[in-house]
Design an enzyme around this catalytic site. Sequence first.
Site, PDB file in Angstrom:
ATOM      1  N   LEU A 159      -1.518 -13.131  -5.788  1.00  0.00           N
ATOM      2  CA  LEU A 159       0.274 -13.336  -6.367  1.00  0.00           C
ATOM      3  C   LEU A 159      -0.039 -13.073  -7.415  1.00  0.00           C
ATOM      4  O   LEU A 159       1.326 -12.868  -8.474  1.00  0.00           O
ATOM      5  CB  LEU A 159       0.829 -15.318  -5.995  1.00  0.00           C
ATOM      6  CG  LEU A 159       0.990 -15.707  -5.177  1.00  0.00           C
ATOM      7  CD1 LEU A 159       1.056 -17.416  -5.450  1.00  0.00           C
ATOM      8  CD2 LEU A 159       2.123 -14.875  -3.831  1.00  0.00           C
ATOM      9  N   SER A 160      -0.758 -12.024  -7.596  1.00  0.00           N
ATOM     10  CA  SER A 160      -0.649 -11.088  -9.065  1.00  0.00           C
ATOM     11  C   SER A 160      -0.825 -11.537 -10.451  1.00  0.00           C
ATOM     12  O   SER A 160      -0.155 -11.855 -11.547  1.00  0.00           O
ATOM     13  CB  SER A 160       0.620 -10.262  -9.246  1.00  0.00           C
ATOM     14  OG  SER A 160       1.347  -9.128  -8.385  1.00  0.00           O
ATOM     15  N   SER A 161      -2.006 -12.811  -9.910  1.00  0.00           N
ATOM     16  CA  SER A 161      -2.089 -13.443 -11.348  1.00  0.00           C
ATOM     17  C   SER A 161      -2.646 -12.123 -12.595  1.00  0.00           C
ATOM     18  O   SER A 161      -2.498 -12.554 -13.802  1.00  0.00           O
ATOM     19  CB  SER A 161      -3.690 -14.450 -10.832  1.00  0.00           C
ATOM     20  OG  SER A 161      -4.458 -14.504 -10.070  1.00  0.00           O
ATOM     21  N   SER A 162      -3.583 -11.201 -11.881  1.00  0.00           N
ATOM     22  CA  SER A 162      -4.127 -10.933 -13.500  1.00  0.00           C
ATOM     23  C   SER A 162      -3.030  -9.694 -13.682  1.00  0.00           C
ATOM     24  O   SER A 162      -2.841 -10.075 -15.007  1.00  0.00           O
ATOM     25  CB  SER A 162      -5.334  -9.664 -12.190  1.00  0.00           C
ATOM     26  OG  SER A 162      -4.318  -8.978 -11.596  1.00  0.00           O
ATOM     27  N   TYR A 188      -9.882  -1.588  -0.709  1.00  0.00           N
ATOM     28  CA  TYR A 188      -8.567  -1.228  -1.568  1.00  0.00           C
ATOM     29  C   TYR A 188      -8.741   0.223  -1.560  1.00  0.00           C
ATOM     30  O   TYR A 188      -8.032   0.868  -1.891  1.00  0.00           O
ATOM     31  CB  TYR A 188      -8.196  -2.265  -2.674  1.00  0.00           C
ATOM     32  CG  TYR A 188      -7.201  -1.669  -3.197  1.00  0.00           C
ATOM     33  CD1 TYR A 188      -5.831  -2.199  -2.600  1.00  0.00           C
ATOM     34  CD2 TYR A 188      -7.062  -0.822  -4.414  1.00  0.00           C
ATOM     35  CE1 TYR A 188      -4.125  -1.875  -3.472  1.00  0.00           C
ATOM     36  CE2 TYR A 188      -5.683  -0.801  -4.895  1.00  0.00           C
ATOM     37  CZ  TYR A 188      -4.571  -1.402  -4.784  1.00  0.00           C
ATOM     38  OH  TYR A 188      -3.474  -0.460  -5.272  1.00  0.00           O
ATOM     39  N   ASP A 245       2.851   1.787  -2.754  1.00  0.00           N
ATOM     40  CA  ASP A 245       2.845   1.989  -4.108  1.00  0.00           C
ATOM     41  C   ASP A 245       2.030   3.389  -5.093  1.00  0.00           C
ATOM     42  O   ASP A 245       2.511   4.115  -5.926  1.00  0.00           O
ATOM     43  CB  ASP A 245       2.936   0.491  -5.373  1.00  0.00           C
ATOM     44  CG  ASP A 245       1.448  -0.072  -5.324  1.00  0.00           C
ATOM     45  OD1 ASP A 245       0.439   0.443  -4.875  1.00  0.00           O
ATOM     46  OD2 ASP A 245       1.143  -0.272  -6.436  1.00  0.00           O
ATOM     47  N   ASP A 259       2.792  -4.848  -9.404  1.00  0.00           N
ATOM     48  CA  ASP A 259       1.882  -6.044  -9.608  1.00  0.00           C
ATOM     49  C   ASP A 259       2.340  -6.171 -10.800  1.00  0.00           C
ATOM     50  O   ASP A 259       3.917  -6.598 -11.274  1.00  0.00           O
ATOM     51  CB  ASP A 259       0.931  -6.257  -9.357  1.00  0.00           C
ATOM     52  CG  ASP A 259       0.299  -6.228  -8.194  1.00  0.00           C
ATOM     53  OD1 ASP A 259       1.334  -6.025  -7.280  1.00  0.00           O
ATOM     54  OD2 ASP A 259      -0.757  -6.047  -7.990  1.00  0.00           O
ATOM     55  N   ALA A 286      -5.337 -15.686  -5.271  1.00  0.00           N
ATOM     56  CA  ALA A 286      -4.206 -15.629  -4.378  1.00  0.00           C
ATOM     57  C   ALA A 286      -3.335 -14.611  -3.821  1.00  0.00           C
ATOM     58  O   ALA A 286      -2.446 -14.487  -2.556  1.00  0.00           O
ATOM     59  CB  ALA A 286      -3.375 -17.523  -3.870  1.00  0.00           C
ATOM     60  N   HIS A 341       0.782  -1.680  -0.043  1.00  0.00           N
ATOM     61  CA  HIS A 341       0.126   0.380  -0.160  1.00  0.00           C
ATOM     62  C   HIS A 341       0.726   1.051   0.093  1.00  0.00           C
ATOM     63  O   HIS A 341       0.310   1.939   0.511  1.00  0.00           O
ATOM     64  CB  HIS A 341      -1.128  -0.142   0.900  1.00  0.00           C
ATOM     65  CG  HIS A 341      -1.866  -0.538   0.986  1.00  0.00           C
ATOM     66  ND1 HIS A 341      -3.289  -0.783  -0.318  1.00  0.00           N
ATOM     67  CD2 HIS A 341      -2.050  -2.518   1.253  1.00  0.00           C
ATOM     68  CE1 HIS A 341      -3.677  -1.818  -0.105  1.00  0.00           C
ATOM     69  NE2 HIS A 341      -3.176  -3.190   1.066  1.00  0.00           N
TER      70      HIS A 341
HETATM   71  C1  GLA Z   1      -2.420  -4.871  -4.707  1.00  0.00           C
HETATM   72  C2  GLA Z   1      -2.312  -4.148  -6.400  1.00  0.00           C
HETATM   73  C3  GLA Z   1      -1.109  -3.478  -5.961  1.00  0.00           C
HETATM   74  C4  GLA Z   1      -0.807  -2.872  -4.479  1.00  0.00           C
HETATM   75  C5  GLA Z   1      -0.655  -3.978  -3.426  1.00  0.00           C
HETATM   76  C6  GLA Z   1      -0.206  -3.559  -2.030  1.00  0.00           C
HETATM   77  O1  GLA Z   1      -1.382  -5.904  -5.418  1.00  0.00           O
HETATM   78  O2  GLA Z   1      -2.353  -4.133  -7.337  1.00  0.00           O
HETATM   79  O3  GLA Z   1      -1.084  -1.933  -6.524  1.00  0.00           O
HETATM   80  O4  GLA Z   1      -1.277  -1.534  -4.147  1.00  0.00           O
HETATM   81  O5  GLA Z   1      -2.074  -4.359  -3.893  1.00  0.00           O
HETATM   82  O6  GLA Z   1       0.630  -2.714  -1.819  1.00  0.00           O
END
Ligand code: GLA
Length: 396
Positions: free
Chosen positions: A131-134, A228, A43, A178, A129, A41
């Site tokens: 781990l940035s799948s999108s 978020y 970025d 991400d 989960a 949180h």
């Molecule tokens: C998600 C968002 C990121 C970041 C994180 C928290 O993964 O996609 O941009 O804000 O939450 O650090």
Amino acid sequence: MAADHATMLKSIVDGFASTFGDAAGVAVAMAPGRVNLLGDHTDYNDGYVLPMTIDRGVYLAIRKREDRAVRVASIRYGELVEYELDEFEKPEPGSWPSYLLGVVEELRTRELIDSGFDAVVDGNLNLGAGLSSSAALEVATAVSLQHIFGFEMSAVEMVKLSQYVEHTYANVLCGIMDQFACRVGQQGHALFLDCRSLDYRNVPVELGDYRIVIVSSEVRRSLASSAYNTRRAECQQAVDHFATLAPGVQALRDVSAELFNAHGGDLPENVRRRVAHVISENQRVLDAAASLQSGDLESMGRSMTESHASLRDDFEVSCPELDFLVELANSVAGVLGARMTGGGFGGCMVCIAHQNTIGTLVDSLCEDYEARFGLTPGIFVLEGNLEAGPIALDET
Ligand code: GLA
């Protein structure tokens, strides 16, 4: 890791052949997921982050067509989407086609792709989960299209395009971490990123006898996107407040500890705590990047555990399951530190553990977590990390 990567390559090419008849001339590209070692949180507050890619990700097998038909199949969902390049209609926001076809559409409107294609998508990341799948799906789509169409686009432009797709096709107002990590992250390194200037540095990850262990809480992040956006709004409220006091303030990055100490008390208590988190978290990222660079893993671990407390108490994005996992991990001898990672409200915990303690750690996590929450945590020990790009098909 290598075995899984090789399995994915084979299965995606086989999947392409069975979907489209044959795999002659097919190209394959991938983008890895990411784990954030420190800096959550921060970025979208123009701050600092320290993510690294992992050894799992999203794979695409792709082949150009002579005509303007686009046919894309998801192996995981057993679905095929078909349309004419010039007759795009927005898919349901947040569905797998929204990320993938959002990238296609943005490249089409920039006239960077000029024909249709067939593609199959698959992956070995846990979806949702944290781990940035999108982001991995967006970046894998962009790198595979760049590979077959050969257009010019810098890595950072691709990151921005992918983030734009997430905002406009999936309706998630994410920051840039991400997509940046998935596109730019390098093997053997974490990525220190200044989210304002987009200057970055690859920080070598030399763990010696230690390992990075990622544990999925298996808690669905259903509340994550609305919460978020609320957190983003709270941060903006604080920026507006401080900007009236100090004209240079454009983001929480610009709020000094002095300014915060003098005027933070005027904010509603929850908003004050959000700021406290961002200020302290930015400092922890700077500290952790230095610790990692110099191989001081103990200090890195301490920063991680402090970060968790701040995300839990000040930013309030943890949940009982993640708190429990972090506490449990930290109670095992040989664990240097642990924290939730990513947006929060579920998702994963990450810790640094001595390799000799991993058996004990896994047993204790499985038994105690299951006993307490009735959920089996997904545990994996990072054995290396991957980077985004096309893959030569003899690379197994
Ligand atoms: C998600 C968002 C990121 C970041 C994180 C928290 O993964 O996609 O941009 O804000 O939450 O650090």
